[in-house]
Design a protein around this motif. Structure first.
Motif, PDB file in Angstrom:
ATOM      1  N   LYS B 222     -38.772 -37.510 -13.299  1.00 16.29           N
ATOM      2  CA  LYS B 222     -38.652 -37.361 -11.329  1.00 16.29           C
ATOM      3  C   LYS B 222     -38.765 -38.811 -10.717  1.00 16.29           C
ATOM      4  CE  LYS B 222     -39.184 -32.192 -10.478  1.00 16.29           C
ATOM      5  NZ  LYS B 222     -40.284 -31.800 -10.076  1.00 16.29           N
ATOM      6  N   GLU B 223     -40.340 -39.731 -11.615  1.00 17.73           N
ATOM      7  CA  GLU B 223     -40.131 -40.830 -11.354  1.00 17.73           C
ATOM      8  C   GLU B 223     -39.285 -41.665 -11.707  1.00 17.73           C
ATOM      9  OE1 GLU B 223     -44.627 -41.211 -11.120  1.00 17.73           O
ATOM     10  OE2 GLU B 223     -44.032 -43.130  -9.890  1.00 17.73           O
ATOM     11  N   TYR B 224     -38.893 -42.258 -12.810  1.00 21.82           N
ATOM     12  CA  TYR B 224     -38.113 -42.554 -13.450  1.00 21.82           C
ATOM     13  C   TYR B 224     -36.481 -42.244 -13.073  1.00 21.82           C
ATOM     14  CZ  TYR B 224     -42.765 -44.846 -13.266  1.00 21.82           C
ATOM     15  OH  TYR B 224     -43.936 -45.314 -13.206  1.00 21.82           O
TER      16      TYR B 224
END
Lengths: 267, 267
Positions: B222-224
């Motif tokens: 989700k973050e990258y």
């Protein structure tokens, strides 16, 4: 004239700019050696004070996580050294060296008969940097770069013992073999019978290793004669000699090559 | 037609030959991915049996300490992968990739407007290989490559913990930033709005990391987002998809990317 602003005439008239951490030779040193041997015009930001936008400040501005590269095609940078030349902003030591060397007469260029020689040199350079620089750093930081040496001293000793016993002879032996190969040509150089940037890279690796693993390197001089002859031959070149004696040359300290008595082992 | 002898038409008509250890994707995989995406003619010696001069035998012949290079300018080689093309014998993964990419239409060439783009790509590639391949190998071998994993398990866990906590987010975050930069252009790619070899390199690093640090990578999706979108975009390319499903593709095992349950950690 201050050493930081030292300018000479480059072939294409556009000076180079090196951005690297102040206070250590580090990976930036390889780049400096090419520029110095070629007598190229360059600014070394590490030698400029922070107040003038040099020093650590110059590095931190470029690698800040908010830095998104620029509008002329340069992606953001993760880590120094960084070379600026014309519109280009380049990182990664072997990449910068490969860009510089043909321009500085230290590698065959695209106009040369040996049009693919640069790839042979890059192979030698990457091998030297892998085995005689990156692996050396891991000798004092085998567990994590985010921890102090003091927090991984025991592991550092184990890794250094393996390095001195297995890895160092492997890599020095390899370059000794390269020096004896037909491809190296005549003389003390690694490739094509003339000084190239691969020789300068190997010189600095040996210089750092002599600082860090002083005793082990001394014990190896007889076995890898060619490597140590190359080292002396680079050291004796007039421009390199002048540079090494100048205040532009940073002293070894807390960088890749570090001297800890307890790691200065022979086996 | 056997997969090892699979030949297609290369632009310049001279097929490439890859020499690498059989049984693992390893560093050779980056080279395979370029050749496959470009539909280039190549022989993969890892897929040929030892009896026919392929397999480990092909590697051992090239890296034998008695091998002194050749008479046409090639120095001896220390380690695979090795690429043979015409008279050239090249080693070092990023070097081979840099030689191949412009020839295979996967990087700007010297005739291109973006004549120095190859150096920007090389910087991205070296950064990916440093942080998402070489450092990963050190996670299971932090003390010495000459020792078994079992002899450095405790240190491997400490190093992996640091890697997952500090290094992996640092490098994935960097490539996420590159993907958001102006230099990346439109679309899912790292540079110039088109697929380049840097995308193929990042794809394989992510693929290996998903195998080794399965849980940590899942937690980071989700973050990258950009990095994982690039991964899916490469995976969906028709030639890559066909290659990944073929018997030319080696499975992960005891190479750089290894799956040990005890190292499959999230913090």
């Amino acid at each position: 004239m201050s050493s930081a602003k030292r300018q000479k005439t480059a072939k294409d008239g556009v000076p180079y700019e090196l951005v690297y951490w102040p206070g250590i030779p580090g990976r930036g040193e390889h780049i400096r050696l090419l520029l110095e041997e070629a007598g190229a015009a360059y600014t070394d930001k590490a030698l400029q004070p922070d107040e003038e936008g040099g020093g650590a400040k110059a590095v931190l501005a470029l690698i800040d996580p908010s830095h998104m590269g620029d509008d002329v095609g340069n992606p953001p940078i993760l880590a120094p050294p960084v070379l600026r030349h014309r519109d280009l902003v380049l990182s990664q030591t072997p990449n910068i060296l490969m860009y510089l060397a043909p321009r500085l007469g230290l590698a065959p260029s695209a106009d040369d008969d040996d049009v693919d020689g640069i790839y042979r040199l890059n192979s030698l350079v990457l091998t030297a940097l892998d085995g005689l620089s990156n692996e050396v750093h891991d000798c004092h930081h085998p567990i994590a770069v985010s921890l102090y040496y003091e927090d991984q001293k025991e592991e550092a000793l184990r890794r250094s013992q393996d390095y001195v016993k297995n890895r160092l002879p492997k890599f020095l032996g390899y370059f000794e073999r390269v020096l004896k190969s037909k491809a190296s040509g005549e003389g003390p150089w690694l490739y094509g019978g003339r000084l190239t940037y691969a020789d300068l890279v190997l010189f600095h690796c040996v210089d750092g290793l002599k600082f860090m693993f002083t005793k082990a390197m001394e014990a190896m001089e007889k076995e890898y004669k060619g490597v140590f002859e190359l080292y002396e031959a680079v050291k004796a070149r007039p421009k390199i000699k002048e540079y090494l004696a100048s205040d532009r040359r940073q002293k070894f300290s807390e960088g890749i090559y570090r001297h800890y008595d307890e790691l200065d082992i022979t086996e």
